[in-house]
Design a protein around this motif. Structure first.
Motif, short mmCIF file in Angstrom:
data_model
loop_
_atom_site.label_atom_id
_atom_site.label_comp_id
_atom_site.label_asym_id
_atom_site.label_seq_id
_atom_site.Cartn_x
_atom_site.Cartn_y
_atom_site.Cartn_z
N CYS A 252 0.86 -1.19 0.00
CA CYS A 252 0.00 0.00 0.00
C CYS A 252 0.89 1.23 0.00
CB CYS A 252 -0.90 0.02 1.23
SG CYS A 252 -2.10 -1.31 1.28
N GLY A 253 0.97 1.88 -1.15
CA GLY A 253 1.79 3.09 -1.24
C GLY A 253 3.26 2.84 -0.99
N GLY A 254 3.74 1.64 -1.34
CA GLY A 254 5.13 1.31 -1.13
C GLY A 254 5.44 0.74 0.24
N SER A 255 4.44 0.68 1.11
CA SER A 255 4.61 0.13 2.45
C SER A 255 4.10 -1.31 2.46
CB SER A 255 3.82 0.97 3.46
OG SER A 255 3.92 0.41 4.75
N LEU A 256 4.96 -2.24 2.87
CA LEU A 256 4.60 -3.66 2.88
C LEU A 256 3.98 -4.05 4.22
CD1 LEU A 256 7.82 -5.15 1.28
CD2 LEU A 256 5.59 -4.81 0.17
N SER A 257 2.96 -4.91 4.15
CA SER A 257 2.33 -5.47 5.34
C SER A 257 2.14 -6.96 5.13
CB SER A 257 0.96 -4.83 5.59
OG SER A 257 1.09 -3.46 5.83
N ALA A 258 2.22 -7.72 6.22
CA ALA A 258 2.00 -9.16 6.18
C ALA A 258 0.87 -9.50 7.13
CB ALA A 258 3.27 -9.90 6.57
N MET A 259 -0.10 -10.28 6.65
CA MET A 259 -1.24 -10.67 7.48
C MET A 259 -1.72 -12.06 7.08
SD MET A 259 -3.81 -7.91 5.76
CE MET A 259 -5.44 -8.58 5.69
N CYS B 11 -11.32 -8.67 0.26
CA CYS B 11 -11.46 -10.10 -0.02
C CYS B 11 -12.16 -10.29 -1.36
CB CYS B 11 -12.24 -10.79 1.10
SG CYS B 11 -12.48 -12.55 0.80
N PRO B 12 -11.62 -11.17 -2.21
CA PRO B 12 -12.22 -11.35 -3.54
C PRO B 12 -13.56 -12.10 -3.51
CG PRO B 12 -10.43 -12.91 -3.24
CD PRO B 12 -10.42 -12.00 -2.04
N TRP B 13 -13.89 -12.76 -2.42
CA TRP B 13 -15.12 -13.54 -2.39
C TRP B 13 -16.36 -12.71 -2.06
CZ3 TRP B 13 -13.93 -18.89 0.29
CH2 TRP B 13 -13.05 -19.61 -0.52
N HIS B 14 -16.30 -11.91 -1.00
CA HIS B 14 -17.50 -11.18 -0.58
C HIS B 14 -17.24 -9.73 -0.20
CE1 HIS B 14 -18.48 -15.50 0.24
NE2 HIS B 14 -19.49 -15.15 -0.54
N GLY B 15 -16.04 -9.23 -0.47
CA GLY B 15 -15.76 -7.82 -0.31
C GLY B 15 -15.44 -7.32 1.08
N TRP B 16 -15.19 -8.22 2.04
CA TRP B 16 -14.79 -7.72 3.36
C TRP B 16 -13.48 -6.96 3.21
CZ3 TRP B 16 -15.82 -10.56 8.50
CH2 TRP B 16 -17.17 -10.85 8.61
N GLN B 17 -13.35 -5.85 3.94
CA GLN B 17 -12.18 -4.98 3.85
C GLN B 17 -11.33 -5.11 5.10
OE1 GLN B 17 -13.35 -0.95 3.03
NE2 GLN B 17 -14.86 -1.57 1.51
N TYR B 18 -10.03 -5.18 4.91
CA TYR B 18 -9.08 -5.32 6.01
C TYR B 18 -8.02 -4.25 5.96
CZ TYR B 18 -11.01 -9.97 6.77
OH TYR B 18 -11.85 -11.01 7.04
N ASP B 19 -7.69 -3.70 7.13
CA ASP B 19 -6.57 -2.78 7.25
C ASP B 19 -5.30 -3.63 7.27
OD1 ASP B 19 -4.42 -1.25 8.39
OD2 ASP B 19 -5.90 0.16 9.16
N PRO B 20 -4.42 -3.48 6.29
CA PRO B 20 -3.25 -4.36 6.24
C PRO B 20 -2.24 -4.12 7.36
CG PRO B 20 -3.14 -2.71 4.51
CD PRO B 20 -4.48 -2.56 5.16
N LYS B 21 -2.30 -2.98 8.03
CA LYS B 21 -1.38 -2.70 9.14
C LYS B 21 -1.86 -3.32 10.46
CE LYS B 21 1.54 -0.07 6.95
NZ LYS B 21 2.82 -0.63 6.59
#
Length: 102
Positions: free
Chosen positions: A34-41, A64-74
């Motif tokens: 995200c904007g050059g910042s890497l996150s692992a989850m 999420c590609p299945w049902h659109g749930w959104q996650y903060d990667p940080k």
């Protein structure tokens, strides 16, 4: 005890605005750029187990590609419920190696 494990080389990382799946030990990890910042989850959506690393990034959230749930990667928090979250992992780059602490 958690240790850093190699998951990829720098050239394998997703470009800005994308996410990808990587294997770390017995886990599959979503790496988001995200904007050059890497996150692992964690790669598994809490809703129905969708593969987050196959989703897209919109407005700084992994979708999420299945049902659109959104996650903060940080933080791993679900957009509509901050009490629900997937695990996030420290990530570092050493030379050409990308490491995640699991």
């Amino acid at each position: 005890m958690a240790t850093f494990v190699r998951i990829a080389s720098v050239s394998e990382l997703p470009p800005d605005g994308e996410a990808r799946e990587f294997t770390a030990g017995e886990k599959t990890i979503c790496i988001a750029n995200c904007g050059g910042s890497l996150s692992a989850m964690d790669n598994v959506c809490l809703h129905r187990g969708g593969p987050l690393g196959q989703g897209v990034i919109e407005d700084g959230k992994v979708i999420c590609p299945w049902h659109g749930w959104q996650y903060d990667p940080k933080t791993g928090e679900v957009g509509h419920n901050s009490a629900a979250k997937v695990a996030v992992y420290p990530i570092k780059v050493e030379g050409d190696e990308v490491m995640v602490e699991i």
